[in-house]
Design an enzyme around this catalytic site. Structure first.
Site, PDB file in Angstrom:
ATOM      1  N   ARG A 126       0.816  -1.230   0.000  1.00 48.79           N
ATOM      2  CA  ARG A 126       0.000   0.000   0.000  1.00 48.79           C
ATOM      3  C   ARG A 126       0.844   1.272   0.000  1.00 48.79           C
ATOM      4  O   ARG A 126       0.490   2.270   0.597  1.00 48.79           O
ATOM      5  CB  ARG A 126      -0.978   0.021   1.190  1.00 48.79           C
ATOM      6  CG  ARG A 126      -1.926  -1.184   1.232  1.00 48.79           C
ATOM      7  CD  ARG A 126      -2.852  -1.223   0.021  1.00 48.79           C
ATOM      8  NE  ARG A 126      -3.655  -2.438   0.020  1.00 48.79           N
ATOM      9  CZ  ARG A 126      -3.359  -3.528  -0.695  1.00 48.79           C
ATOM     10  NH1 ARG A 126      -2.287  -3.571  -1.455  1.00 48.79           N
ATOM     11  NH2 ARG A 126      -4.161  -4.586  -0.671  1.00 48.79           N
ATOM     12  N   SER A 145     -11.742  -2.248   1.971  1.00 49.82           N
ATOM     13  CA  SER A 145     -11.066  -2.641   3.216  1.00 49.82           C
ATOM     14  C   SER A 145     -10.695  -1.376   3.977  1.00 49.82           C
ATOM     15  O   SER A 145      -9.984  -0.527   3.448  1.00 49.82           O
ATOM     16  CB  SER A 145      -9.798  -3.429   2.909  1.00 49.82           C
ATOM     17  OG  SER A 145     -10.134  -4.643   2.302  1.00 49.82           O
ATOM     18  N   GLU A 150      -6.534   2.080   6.142  1.00 47.65           N
ATOM     19  CA  GLU A 150      -6.124   2.061   4.737  1.00 47.65           C
ATOM     20  C   GLU A 150      -6.791   3.230   4.014  1.00 47.65           C
ATOM     21  O   GLU A 150      -6.294   3.752   3.027  1.00 47.65           O
ATOM     22  CB  GLU A 150      -6.541   0.730   4.087  1.00 47.65           C
ATOM     23  CG  GLU A 150      -6.002   0.566   2.689  1.00 47.65           C
ATOM     24  CD  GLU A 150      -6.180  -0.849   2.153  1.00 47.65           C
ATOM     25  OE1 GLU A 150      -6.666  -0.969   1.013  1.00 47.65           O
ATOM     26  OE2 GLU A 150      -5.841  -1.809   2.850  1.00 47.65           O
TER      27      GLU A 150
END
Length: 303
Positions: free
Chosen positions: A176, A226, A296
């Site tokens: 990420r 998510s 996230e």
């Protein structure tokens, strides 16, 4: 300043592509968020560049969005310019096993074109709701695949207005993250390299992954996918479930009962509801298991 700045913006872009006090809930998959001072929709690399340089010259904050699939915007909105790279910059072209696409192209659209040409390697991205630009910034991934597996090069705009093409090796793609995120670059387009495959097998794989998503994810509610990053050695959703937080609510925001890794807008949630819920979930999991959940989802504006 306000009118002066607006006049400068409409020298760069036609008036219909410069909106004032635009509600961000219309441009995020969470369907929450207050107004952006300015919401601009460039169609060309030159328009992006000139808008960014104007913002820098006038010391006005700016933020790039695609389809807003990984974004939580404050109820107070965003004080500055939102630059949307989406439907006006979404061209996709294919030559052999090479796909070149602009930052605003949806991953699902690229996957669909890859399938048409019998190209394999992009199946994992077919159900990710974001755009290519955001996927490059975040090294998006799902079901064992990541952007780093398929990216060949990415063309970016630097903060001082230079256009650079970075090879995969220079992208520093990690979990990420990427050099693009670290340096605040803006993705303009990317080149993806795939392999020749069997069209039928590609289609079957894409259907399998779609079925997994539909059965396991709360796609019927607005969310940002998510909500938390995967902590080393754990699954965020399992930790949240084991902490007894399945279905936990704050206002209109809820931990999904279908998949605890998702925070959903169950019923007219505010950004504050979502933010408070995320914080409480994180604190509860840390208290019970000693693991800190990192969001996230990107937060924008004041919370």
């Amino acid at each position: 300043m306000d009118q002066f700045f607006y006049n400068k913006l409409i020298e760069i872009l036609p008036e219909e592509r410069v909106k004032r006090e635009e509600p961000m809930k219309n441009h995020t998959t969470f369907r929450v968020g207050g107004p952006a001072d300015y919401f601009v929709i460039p169609q060309t690399e030159e328009e992006v560049k000139r808008t960014v340089l104007l913002c820098r010259d006038q010391s006005v904050s700016y933020y790039i969005v695609g389809n807003g699939s990984n974004l939580l915007v404050s109820d107070q909105g965003y004080h500055g310019v939102i630059i949307q790279l989406f439907k006006q910059m979404n061209c996709i072209s294919i030559e052999g096993n090479i796909i070149r696409a602009q930052a605003g192209a949806l991953l699902s659209a690229i996957a669909s074109k890859a399938l048409d040409r019998g190209l394999t390697g992009f199946e994992f991205a077919a159900g990710i709701p974001g755009t290519l630009g955001g996927a490059c910034v975040m090294n998006a991934g799902a079901y064992g695949g990541e952007m780093k597996d398929v990216l060949k090069e990415v063309t970016v705009l630097t903060e001082d207005g230079h256009v650079l093409t970075l090879s995969k090796e220079k992208l520093e793609l990690g979990y990420r993250t990427s050099i693009i995120a670290k340096k605040g670059y803006i993705v303009l387009e990317a080149v993806i390299e795939l392999s020749a495959g069997n069209k039928e097998e590609i289609k079957v794989r894409m259907e399998e992954l779609k079925e997994k998503r539909v059965s396991k994810q709360p796609l019927e509610y607005p969310s940002a996918g998510s909500t938390f990053k995967r902590p080393e050695g754990y699954f965020a959703g399992k930790l949240i479930q084991d902490a007894g937080l399945k279905g936990f609510r704050v206002g209109g925001a809820q931990v999904s009962e279908k998949h605890c890794g998702f925070v959903i807008n169950r019923e007219n949630a505010t950004a504050a509801d979502v933010n408070t819920l995320m914080r409480q979930v994180s604190e509860c999991v840390e208290e019970k298991f000693g693991v800190r959940l990192e969001p996230e989802v990107k937060k924008l504006g004041e919370f």
